[in-house]
Design a protein around this motif. Structure first.
Motif, PDB file in Angstrom:
ATOM      1  N   ASN A 118     -13.767   4.308  -2.674  1.00  0.00           N
ATOM      2  CA  ASN A 118     -13.166   5.645  -2.724  1.00  0.00           C
ATOM      3  C   ASN A 118     -11.687   5.592  -2.325  1.00  0.00           C
ATOM      4  O   ASN A 118     -10.831   6.208  -2.957  1.00  0.00           O
ATOM      5  CB  ASN A 118     -13.973   6.586  -1.807  1.00  0.00           C
ATOM      6  N   VAL A 119     -11.381   4.810  -1.277  1.00  0.00           N
ATOM      7  CA  VAL A 119      -9.985   4.657  -0.859  1.00  0.00           C
ATOM      8  C   VAL A 119      -9.184   4.005  -1.987  1.00  0.00           C
ATOM      9  O   VAL A 119      -8.068   4.440  -2.313  1.00  0.00           O
ATOM     10  CB  VAL A 119      -9.885   3.817   0.443  1.00  0.00           C
ATOM     11  N   ALA A 120      -9.770   2.995  -2.625  1.00  0.00           N
ATOM     12  CA  ALA A 120      -9.066   2.319  -3.727  1.00  0.00           C
ATOM     13  C   ALA A 120      -8.725   3.326  -4.829  1.00  0.00           C
ATOM     14  O   ALA A 120      -7.618   3.305  -5.386  1.00  0.00           O
ATOM     15  CB  ALA A 120      -9.926   1.183  -4.279  1.00  0.00           C
ATOM     16  N   GLN A 121      -9.657   4.253  -5.101  1.00  0.00           N
ATOM     17  CA  GLN A 121      -9.391   5.281  -6.118  1.00  0.00           C
ATOM     18  C   GLN A 121      -8.223   6.176  -5.706  1.00  0.00           C
ATOM     19  O   GLN A 121      -7.383   6.531  -6.528  1.00  0.00           O
ATOM     20  CB  GLN A 121     -10.638   6.161  -6.354  1.00  0.00           C
ATOM     21  N   LYS A 122      -8.183   6.532  -4.430  1.00  0.00           N
ATOM     22  CA  LYS A 122      -7.101   7.409  -3.969  1.00  0.00           C
ATOM     23  C   LYS A 122      -5.748   6.702  -4.063  1.00  0.00           C
ATOM     24  O   LYS A 122      -4.741   7.293  -4.425  1.00  0.00           O
ATOM     25  CB  LYS A 122      -7.354   7.875  -2.525  1.00  0.00           C
ATOM     26  N   VAL A 123      -5.762   5.415  -3.712  1.00  0.00           N
ATOM     27  CA  VAL A 123      -4.522   4.636  -3.796  1.00  0.00           C
ATOM     28  C   VAL A 123      -4.087   4.514  -5.259  1.00  0.00           C
ATOM     29  O   VAL A 123      -2.913   4.700  -5.598  1.00  0.00           O
ATOM     30  CB  VAL A 123      -4.727   3.239  -3.167  1.00  0.00           C
ATOM     31  N   ALA A 124      -5.075   4.261  -6.113  1.00  0.00           N
ATOM     32  CA  ALA A 124      -4.760   4.125  -7.541  1.00  0.00           C
ATOM     33  C   ALA A 124      -4.178   5.428  -8.082  1.00  0.00           C
ATOM     34  O   ALA A 124      -3.240   5.421  -8.897  1.00  0.00           O
ATOM     35  CB  ALA A 124      -6.019   3.738  -8.321  1.00  0.00           C
ATOM     36  N   ALA A 125      -4.713   6.569  -7.620  1.00  0.00           N
ATOM     37  CA  ALA A 125      -4.227   7.866  -8.091  1.00  0.00           C
ATOM     38  C   ALA A 125      -2.771   8.079  -7.673  1.00  0.00           C
ATOM     39  O   ALA A 125      -1.953   8.566  -8.459  1.00  0.00           O
ATOM     40  CB  ALA A 125      -5.113   8.983  -7.551  1.00  0.00           C
ATOM     41  N   ALA A 126      -2.439   7.703  -6.440  1.00  0.00           N
ATOM     42  CA  ALA A 126      -1.055   7.854  -5.976  1.00  0.00           C
ATOM     43  C   ALA A 126      -0.129   6.979  -6.824  1.00  0.00           C
ATOM     44  O   ALA A 126       0.969   7.380  -7.218  1.00  0.00           O
ATOM     45  CB  ALA A 126      -0.950   7.477  -4.500  1.00  0.00           C
ATOM     46  N   ARG A 127      -0.615   5.793  -7.125  1.00  0.00           N
ATOM     47  CA  ARG A 127       0.187   4.858  -7.906  1.00  0.00           C
ATOM     48  C   ARG A 127       0.360   5.376  -9.340  1.00  0.00           C
ATOM     49  O   ARG A 127       1.437   5.262  -9.929  1.00  0.00           O
ATOM     50  CB  ARG A 127      -0.503   3.505  -7.903  1.00  0.00           C
ATOM     51  N   ALA A 128      -0.694   6.005  -9.845  1.00  0.00           N
ATOM     52  CA  ALA A 128      -0.618   6.548 -11.204  1.00  0.00           C
ATOM     53  C   ALA A 128       0.385   7.701 -11.286  1.00  0.00           C
ATOM     54  O   ALA A 128       0.930   7.990 -12.340  1.00  0.00           O
ATOM     55  CB  ALA A 128      -2.003   7.011 -11.646  1.00  0.00           C
ATOM     56  N   ARG A 129       0.631   8.361 -10.130  1.00  0.00           N
ATOM     57  CA  ARG A 129       1.658   9.420 -10.109  1.00  0.00           C
ATOM     58  C   ARG A 129       3.062   8.821 -10.073  1.00  0.00           C
ATOM     59  O   ARG A 129       4.045   9.532 -10.016  1.00  0.00           O
ATOM     60  CB  ARG A 129       1.458  10.322  -8.885  1.00  0.00           C
ATOM     61  N   GLY A 130       3.139   7.493 -10.039  1.00  0.00           N
ATOM     62  CA  GLY A 130       4.441   6.838 -10.084  1.00  0.00           C
ATOM     63  C   GLY A 130       4.975   6.407  -8.726  1.00  0.00           C
ATOM     64  O   GLY A 130       6.108   5.957  -8.615  1.00  0.00           O
ATOM     65  N   ASP A 131       4.167   6.563  -7.687  1.00  0.00           N
ATOM     66  CA  ASP A 131       4.647   6.190  -6.356  1.00  0.00           C
ATOM     67  C   ASP A 131       4.338   4.728  -6.040  1.00  0.00           C
ATOM     68  O   ASP A 131       3.381   4.153  -6.538  1.00  0.00           O
ATOM     69  CB  ASP A 131       3.985   7.077  -5.295  1.00  0.00           C
ATOM     70  N   GLN A 132       5.179   4.149  -5.191  1.00  0.00           N
ATOM     71  CA  GLN A 132       4.865   2.849  -4.607  1.00  0.00           C
ATOM     72  C   GLN A 132       4.033   3.108  -3.365  1.00  0.00           C
ATOM     73  O   GLN A 132       4.322   4.033  -2.607  1.00  0.00           O
ATOM     74  CB  GLN A 132       6.146   2.121  -4.220  1.00  0.00           C
ATOM     75  N   VAL A 133       2.992   2.310  -3.169  1.00  0.00           N
ATOM     76  CA  VAL A 133       2.084   2.592  -2.057  1.00  0.00           C
ATOM     77  C   VAL A 133       1.888   1.372  -1.160  1.00  0.00           C
ATOM     78  O   VAL A 133       1.622   0.263  -1.636  1.00  0.00           O
ATOM     79  CB  VAL A 133       0.692   3.041  -2.567  1.00  0.00           C
ATOM     80  N   VAL A 134       2.051   1.609   0.141  1.00  0.00           N
ATOM     81  CA  VAL A 134       1.678   0.630   1.157  1.00  0.00           C
ATOM     82  C   VAL A 134       0.496   1.239   1.894  1.00  0.00           C
ATOM     83  O   VAL A 134       0.556   2.405   2.303  1.00  0.00           O
ATOM     84  CB  VAL A 134       2.842   0.374   2.137  1.00  0.00           C
ATOM     85  N   VAL A 135      -0.587   0.490   2.028  1.00  0.00           N
ATOM     86  CA  VAL A 135      -1.777   1.023   2.687  1.00  0.00           C
ATOM     87  C   VAL A 135      -2.009   0.277   4.001  1.00  0.00           C
ATOM     88  O   VAL A 135      -1.941  -0.951   4.037  1.00  0.00           O
ATOM     89  CB  VAL A 135      -3.039   0.843   1.809  1.00  0.00           C
TER      90      VAL A 135
END
Ligand code: ASP
Ligand code: MG
Length: 411
Positions: free
Chosen positions: A21-38
């Motif tokens: 579920n966390v991976a999905q949320k991270v993927a969604a943020a990335r799909a919005r064009g953001d760079q993500v550090v978790v």
């Protein structure tokens, strides 16, 4: 393109389904064009389990080895989350504290972050990868693994956000934001859209467990925009801001009510009233490493003083013992104690510009016949000590008196 640091707590990564579920949320943020550090914590319960193992061998484990052991929980979750991201087609790479590196001092089990080198993470982001970083741990100048204290992954998240100049640090947890008070005590408690760092810091030190105190301090100091939100529900969460006015919303008088049942009170009765008494009483208490919270001294007509202070319940027996000795040394009349007390506090930056908050507080409590034993105030806080059995009643009546269940006017 924004750079977002997301931190997920132990419940959010408590099993494989949740890690997915966390991976999905991270993927969604990335799909919005953001760079993500978790940043992730260990699976819920894991750090306690590791501490338990160490304590089975020694009740005072060697600090270096303790950190070697308790830091391992996060090693598992970063690897699992990186795998879960890769499994849904998101390039990801995990980092332990020393692989970033997150440099700390050598104070094992309560280390402080000295500096973070963001280069390795930035290089990964530039390659299009998500960086998955172990919370709670760092490396000291000797190359030894350190940990930052319980709940320390919050601090890792905020410190990384500061070091990388992130646009926002999002703390994902099992509640959907910061509430006006504990909803288990007052069901009409409301999620706050925003709260200032100062207020959050007061609430955290008064016992609200939503964020680690040091993380809030760090975020305030380095001006990291911080947001608390739920892993399990959609929603904006609570934004922790530098200054409420700047956000165009009129600040409410009171933002939140905190309470704490962990205190006990010790009173030294009939001490001869002369200079140095407070130091004489509190010196040995401090020397025994007992933290004192509230202090009240009242001088009677007979030139003697009653001296009362509160300590954590864990330190109550020791404090009584120490003050008993002081009582004999000073020829005071008696020592009394009570551990059936609680502290209730109202917090709000609005207090600065409004008179009458204190009297409103006392009236609300008086209307319920709740006796106030001690009062302490700061610029943005009023705390009262009352009998423990009245805590819930006090919280609910103050919540009502300050209309915390109503939405503040939008600006
Ligand atoms: N796993 C660590 C703890 O349980 C750090 C954290 O969760 O923030 O305290
Ligand atoms: Mg936590």
């Amino acid at each position: 393109m924004a750079l977002i640091v997301q931190k997920y707590g132990g419940t959010s990564v408590g099993d494989i389904a949740r890690i997915r579920n966390v991976a999905q949320k991270v993927a969604a943020a990335r799909a919005r064009g953001d760079q993500v550090v978790v940043v992730v914590s260990a699976m819920s319960g894991e750090t306690n389990r590791l501490i338990g193992l160490a304590q089975e061998i020694s009740d005072q484990p060697d600090p270096r080895e303790y950190d070697q052991i308790v830091a391992t929980g996060e090693q598992v979750t970063i690897g699992l989350l990186a795998l879960a991201l890769q499994a849904i087609g998101v390039p990801a790479r995990s980092f332990l504290g020393h692989q970033v590196p997150i440099r700390t001092d050598s104070a094992h089990s309560k280390a402080r972050i000295a500096g973070i080198d963001g280069d390795a993470i930035r290089a990964g982001l530039d390659r299009g990868e998500v960086a998955v970083v172990a919370g709670f741990q760092g490396v000291d100048p000797r190359g030894d693994i350190t940990t930052l204290g319980r709940g320390g992954s919050d601090t890792t998240g905020v410190a990384l956000a500061a070091a990388l100049g992130a646009d926002e640090c999002q703390i994902y947890t099992d509640v959907d934001g910061v509430y006006t008070t504990d909803p288990r005590v007052e069901p009409r408690a409301r999620r706050l859209e925003q709260i200032t760092f100062e207020e959050m810091l007061e609430l955290a030190s008064l016992g609200s467990k939503v964020l680690q105190i040091r993380a809030v301090e760090f975020a305030g100091k380095y001006r990291v925009p911080l947001r608390v939100l739920s892993t399990f529900d959609e929603g904006p969460g609570t934004l922790i801001t530098l200054d409420q006015e700047a956000e165009g919303v009129e600040s409410p008088l009171i933002s939140g009510i905190a309470f704490n049942r962990d205190e006990a009170q010790v009173t030294l009765l009939g001490v001869p009233d002369r200079p140095g008494i407070a130091a004489r009483v509190l010196g040995p208490v401090g020397a025994a490493n007992i933290e004192v919270d509230m202090i009240v001294q009242n001088v009677g007509a007979d030139a003697t003083t009653d001296f009362t202070f509160t300590v954590h319940k864990n330190d109550y027996a020791r404090a009584l013992e120490i003050v008993g000795q002081i009582c004999r040394d000073l020829g005071a009349r008696d020592v009394k104690g009570d551990d059936n007390i609680a502290k209730v506090s109202i917090v709000g930056v609005g207090m600065r510009s409004h008179a009458g908050i204190a009297s409103q507080t006392f009236e609300a409590l008086a209307a319920e016949n709740i006796n106030i034993r001690m009062i302490s105030t700061s610029e943005i806080k009023i705390s009262v000590v009352i009998e423990e059995k009245y805590v819930e009643l006090a919280v609910r009546s103050l919540h009502r008196a300050f209309k915390l269940d109503e939405q503040p006017p939008a600006g």
